[in-house]
Design a protein around this motif. Structure first.
Motif, PDB file in Angstrom:
ATOM      1  N   GLY A   1     -32.152  46.517  75.267  1.00 52.16           N
ATOM      2  CA  GLY A   1     -31.474  47.809  75.312  1.00 52.16           C
ATOM      3  C   GLY A   1     -30.495  47.912  76.470  1.00 52.16           C
ATOM      4  N   PHE A   2     -29.500  48.764  76.292  1.00 52.69           N
ATOM      5  CA  PHE A   2     -28.428  48.891  77.278  1.00 52.69           C
ATOM      6  C   PHE A   2     -28.960  49.286  78.659  1.00 52.69           C
ATOM      7  N   ASP A   3     -29.721  50.392  78.733  1.00 55.09           N
ATOM      8  CA  ASP A   3     -30.180  50.881  80.044  1.00 55.09           C
ATOM      9  C   ASP A   3     -31.158  49.925  80.731  1.00 55.09           C
ATOM     10  N   PRO A   4     -32.173  49.376  80.038  1.00 55.50           N
ATOM     11  CA  PRO A   4     -33.049  48.406  80.705  1.00 55.50           C
ATOM     12  C   PRO A   4     -32.302  47.156  81.186  1.00 55.50           C
ATOM     13  N   VAL A   5     -31.342  46.690  80.397  1.00 54.07           N
ATOM     14  CA  VAL A   5     -30.573  45.510  80.804  1.00 54.07           C
ATOM     15  C   VAL A   5     -29.696  45.849  82.007  1.00 54.07           C
TER      16      VAL A   5
ATOM     17  N   LEU B   1     -25.195  36.036  70.492  1.00 58.94           N
ATOM     18  CA  LEU B   1     -26.243  35.513  69.621  1.00 58.94           C
ATOM     19  C   LEU B   1     -25.733  35.422  68.179  1.00 58.94           C
ATOM     20  N   PRO B   2     -26.169  34.423  67.435  1.00 61.02           N
ATOM     21  CA  PRO B   2     -25.796  34.350  66.017  1.00 61.02           C
ATOM     22  C   PRO B   2     -26.737  35.208  65.172  1.00 61.02           C
ATOM     23  N   LEU B   3     -27.175  36.321  65.729  1.00 59.71           N
ATOM     24  CA  LEU B   3     -28.135  37.217  65.077  1.00 59.71           C
ATOM     25  C   LEU B   3     -27.594  38.636  65.062  1.00 59.71           C
ATOM     26  N   GLN B   4     -27.952  39.369  64.026  1.00 60.98           N
ATOM     27  CA  GLN B   4     -27.630  40.784  63.970  1.00 60.98           C
ATOM     28  C   GLN B   4     -28.789  41.575  64.554  1.00 60.98           C
ATOM     29  N   MET B   5     -28.558  42.845  64.839  1.00 56.06           N
ATOM     30  CA  MET B   5     -29.578  43.679  65.467  1.00 56.06           C
ATOM     31  C   MET B   5     -30.849  43.771  64.626  1.00 56.06           C
ATOM     32  N   ASP B   6     -30.727  43.838  63.310  1.00 57.83           N
ATOM     33  CA  ASP B   6     -31.908  43.898  62.456  1.00 57.83           C
ATOM     34  C   ASP B   6     -32.719  42.605  62.528  1.00 57.83           C
ATOM     35  N   GLU B   7     -32.053  41.478  62.680  1.00 60.06           N
ATOM     36  CA  GLU B   7     -32.754  40.200  62.821  1.00 60.06           C
ATOM     37  C   GLU B   7     -33.488  40.141  64.162  1.00 60.06           C
ATOM     38  N   ILE B   8     -32.852  40.663  65.203  1.00 60.46           N
ATOM     39  CA  ILE B   8     -33.505  40.724  66.517  1.00 60.46           C
ATOM     40  C   ILE B   8     -34.730  41.622  66.441  1.00 60.46           C
ATOM     41  N   TRP B   9     -34.600  42.729  65.737  1.00 58.94           N
ATOM     42  CA  TRP B   9     -35.706  43.663  65.538  1.00 58.94           C
ATOM     43  C   TRP B   9     -36.884  42.947  64.889  1.00 58.94           C
ATOM     44  N   PHE B  10     -36.613  42.157  63.869  1.00 59.56           N
ATOM     45  CA  PHE B  10     -37.655  41.408  63.175  1.00 59.56           C
ATOM     46  C   PHE B  10     -38.340  40.416  64.117  1.00 59.56           C
ATOM     47  N   LEU B  11     -37.567  39.779  64.997  1.00 52.97           N
ATOM     48  CA  LEU B  11     -38.109  38.735  65.870  1.00 52.97           C
ATOM     49  C   LEU B  11     -38.874  39.272  67.074  1.00 52.97           C
ATOM     50  N   VAL B  12     -38.355  40.336  67.689  1.00 46.88           N
ATOM     51  CA  VAL B  12     -38.961  40.794  68.950  1.00 46.88           C
ATOM     52  C   VAL B  12     -39.571  42.191  68.881  1.00 46.88           C
ATOM     53  N   GLY B  13     -39.448  42.852  67.747  1.00 48.33           N
ATOM     54  CA  GLY B  13     -40.125  44.129  67.578  1.00 48.33           C
ATOM     55  C   GLY B  13     -39.365  45.357  68.016  1.00 48.33           C
ATOM     56  N   LYS B  14     -38.122  45.199  68.413  1.00 49.43           N
ATOM     57  CA  LYS B  14     -37.315  46.345  68.799  1.00 49.43           C
ATOM     58  C   LYS B  14     -35.876  46.092  68.369  1.00 49.43           C
ATOM     59  N   ARG B  15     -35.270  47.099  67.751  1.00 48.41           N
ATOM     60  CA  ARG B  15     -33.881  46.957  67.311  1.00 48.41           C
ATOM     61  C   ARG B  15     -32.967  47.160  68.516  1.00 48.41           C
ATOM     62  N   SER B  16     -32.326  46.085  68.907  1.00 50.41           N
ATOM     63  CA  SER B  16     -31.461  46.128  70.081  1.00 50.41           C
ATOM     64  C   SER B  16     -30.345  45.105  69.925  1.00 50.41           C
ATOM     65  N   GLY B  17     -29.197  45.410  70.470  1.00 50.11           N
ATOM     66  CA  GLY B  17     -28.071  44.491  70.425  1.00 50.11           C
ATOM     67  C   GLY B  17     -27.767  43.874  71.773  1.00 50.11           C
ATOM     68  N   ILE B  18     -28.498  44.305  72.806  1.00 49.44           N
ATOM     69  CA  ILE B  18     -28.278  43.801  74.161  1.00 49.44           C
ATOM     70  C   ILE B  18     -29.621  43.361  74.725  1.00 49.44           C
ATOM     71  N   LEU B  19     -29.702  42.101  75.157  1.00 49.69           N
ATOM     72  CA  LEU B  19     -30.936  41.534  75.677  1.00 49.69           C
ATOM     73  C   LEU B  19     -30.651  40.829  76.996  1.00 49.69           C
ATOM     74  N   ALA B  20     -31.585  40.903  77.918  1.00 51.94           N
ATOM     75  CA  ALA B  20     -31.450  40.183  79.185  1.00 51.94           C
ATOM     76  C   ALA B  20     -32.641  39.253  79.347  1.00 51.94           C
ATOM     77  N   VAL B  21     -32.362  38.013  79.692  1.00 51.16           N
ATOM     78  CA  VAL B  21     -33.404  37.031  79.975  1.00 51.16           C
ATOM     79  C   VAL B  21     -33.572  37.002  81.492  1.00 51.16           C
ATOM     80  N   THR B  22     -34.815  37.177  81.954  1.00 48.98           N
ATOM     81  CA  THR B  22     -35.065  37.254  83.394  1.00 48.98           C
ATOM     82  C   THR B  22     -35.634  35.971  83.987  1.00 48.98           C
ATOM     83  N   ASP B  23     -35.917  34.988  83.166  1.00 54.54           N
ATOM     84  CA  ASP B  23     -36.446  33.710  83.627  1.00 54.54           C
ATOM     85  C   ASP B  23     -35.317  32.671  83.597  1.00 54.54           C
TER      86      ASP B  23
END
Length: 110
Positions: free
Chosen positions: A21-25, A65-87
């Protein structure tokens, strides 16, 4: 779709190394915790431009990402278009996987 990319992304979520999500990222970027910001391919141009500007100011790399927001939703459980990796290790692995996906796509279209 690359199964290694999907596995790495879902594993990041399971271990808590993925912010969605935008604000958490944005908060993660402000605290210097984000190692890579990922954007969905169907993210709105307004959101994409805003996040790219923030990432550029903070010096954080970004990738599409080569993924749409609905695909991300399916994979990680939340519909989002912005993701941050912290590791850092997972950010590096995802960057490498995304580069290989880009190279494969370029070869297939030529």
């Amino acid at each position: 779709m690359n199964p290694k990319l999907i596995d790495t992304l879902t594993f990041c979520k399971r271990i808590g190394a993925l912010k969605l999500g935008f604000d958490p990222v944005k908060s993660t970027l402000e605290h210097g915790q984000a190692k890579l910001v990922l954007l969905a391919k169907d993210l709105s141009s307004k959101s994409k431009d805003s996040m790219l500007r923030i990432c550029q100011q903070d010096g954080c790399p970004t990738a599409l990402l080569p993924l749409q927001m609905d695909e991300i939703w399916f994979l990680v459980g939340k519909r989002s278009g912005i993701l941050a990796v912290t590791d850092a290790a997972f950010a590096k692995k995802l960057s490498e996987l995304l580069e290989s996906v880009d190279e494969t796509n370029r070869r297939d279209t030529i």
